[in-house]
Design an enzyme around this catalytic site. Structure first.
Site, PDB file in Angstrom:
ATOM      1  N   ASP A   1      -6.131  -3.488  -2.627  1.00 57.84           N
ATOM      2  CA  ASP A   1      -4.980  -3.055  -1.733  1.00 57.84           C
ATOM      3  C   ASP A   1      -4.252  -4.443  -1.368  1.00 57.84           C
ATOM      4  O   ASP A   1      -4.767  -5.304  -0.802  1.00 57.84           O
ATOM      5  CB  ASP A   1      -5.459  -2.176  -0.583  1.00 57.84           C
ATOM      6  CG  ASP A   1      -4.713  -1.700   0.353  1.00 57.84           C
ATOM      7  OD1 ASP A   1      -3.503  -2.500   0.661  1.00 57.84           O
ATOM      8  OD2 ASP A   1      -4.614  -0.632   0.774  1.00 57.84           O
TER       9      ASP A   1
ATOM     10  N   SER B   1       0.840  -1.107  -0.171  1.00 66.05           N
ATOM     11  CA  SER B   1       0.146  -0.003   0.008  1.00 66.05           C
ATOM     12  C   SER B   1       0.764   1.282  -0.033  1.00 66.05           C
ATOM     13  O   SER B   1       1.716   1.458  -0.761  1.00 66.05           O
ATOM     14  CB  SER B   1      -0.829  -0.082   1.321  1.00 66.05           C
ATOM     15  OG  SER B   1      -2.068   0.900   0.887  1.00 66.05           O
TER      16      SER B   1
END
Length: 304
Positions: free
Chosen positions: A182, A38
């Site tokens: 993600d 991320s």
């Protein structure tokens, strides 16, 4: 082999940048492998290039418009506290356009391409270090790790973007026949992957406190409830990743150096505030400096 691992954490990535700046510039650590999830994925290319001032400038100036082309929430400050609520118009507009998420993050995709040039990408490809980002394949129900050595410039920029897409608030991406989101949904602290790739000495920046200091206030709207639930789930994933990482490190005779945030930086890492992120970068640098001095105190001169 020495590795730097940076966890997910949204806007808190600024703190990780400060830690990394100290480790690279002041401690002189040389890393062979960079692994990120991320926000960690957004940092590691520039860290591997040694372009700390450039990535610091980016993290010190990012805001909601830099990330979202369609932001699904509004931020209001009440009694000095940021409160988020649903931007009903933007969410409805996204659904009317056939999107599957509350918001869209195409602006982040553009920022990645603007900040990482083709020349910088090629420098990394030609260099000795490996850069790996974490993504979650929702279709195959598995975590995947994407090395810069395996993809073209356009493809790798997309993998960085996908790694940082905190669904359902940011874009859901369909690529190679699968839906991706993600990387933190599966591996928020990818210590195990660094070890499996051969790392024996790993510095890990965990964008969370080591001990839970937070007692969350009651959710004030459905949006806050959803973010609270996801934060709870990600906290559990993070703890699991660290436990597994320590276990694998013990089996592989690897050393892990953990750098946690000393205090709670924010209760909502989707809020990108330039002033706060600038302070967090400085705090990360000072925290790493203090931790390093405690671990390696200056020895007095025996002749003094």
């Amino acid at each position: 082999m020495r590795a730097l691992v940076i966890s997910g954490g949204g806007s808190k990535g600024a703190f990780a940048g400060g830690v990394a700046q100290f480790l690279i510039q002041e401690s002189g650590n040389k890393y062979d492998l960079f692994v990120g999830t991320s926000t960690g994925s957004l940092l590691i290319c520039h860290l591997a290039l040694g372009k700390l001032d450039k990535i610091k400038e980016i993290y010190s100036n990012v805001d909601q418009k830099t990330i979202f082309n369609n932001c699904p929430f509004v931020i209001k400050k009440k009694h000095g506290i940021d409160e988020i609520s649903i931007n009903h118009w933007n969410v409805v507009r996204n659904f009317l356009q056939g999107k599957k998420t509350f918001g869209e993050s195409e602006n982040l995709r553009n920022l990645i391409r603007e900040s990482l040039t083709v020349e910088e990408y090629q420098e990394l490809r030609d260099g000795p270090n490996d850069v790996v980002v974490t993504v979650s394949n929702l279709s195959l129900n598995q975590v995947e790790y994407k090395s810069i050595m395996d993809y073209s410039y356009d493809e790798f920029c997309d993998w960085i973007w996908i790694s940082a897409n905190y669904t359902p608030f940011m874009s859901l991406v369909r690529k190679n026949g699968s839906e991706y989101a993600d990387g933190g949904l599966g591996s928020i602290v990818p210590i195990e992957e660094a070890i499996l790739r051969g790392a024996k000495d790993i510095d890990v920046v965990v964008l969370h406190t080591e001990i839970n200091y937070m007692n969350r206030m009651p959710s004030r709207n459905p949006f806050e409830l959803l973010t609270t639930m996801l934060s709870f789930i990600l906290d559990r994933i993070e703890n699991h990743n660290i436990r597994i990482g320590k276990l694998v490190a013990n089996q592989k005779d690897a050393i892990i150096n953990l750098y946690y945030t000393p205090t709670v930086l924010t209760t909502n890492s989707l809020i990108f505030n330039k002033e706060k992120m600038t302070r967090w970068w400085k705090r990360g640098y000072l925290y790493a400096k203090n931790k390093n001095e405690e671990t390696n105190p200056i020895q007095p001169n025996e002749h003094e």
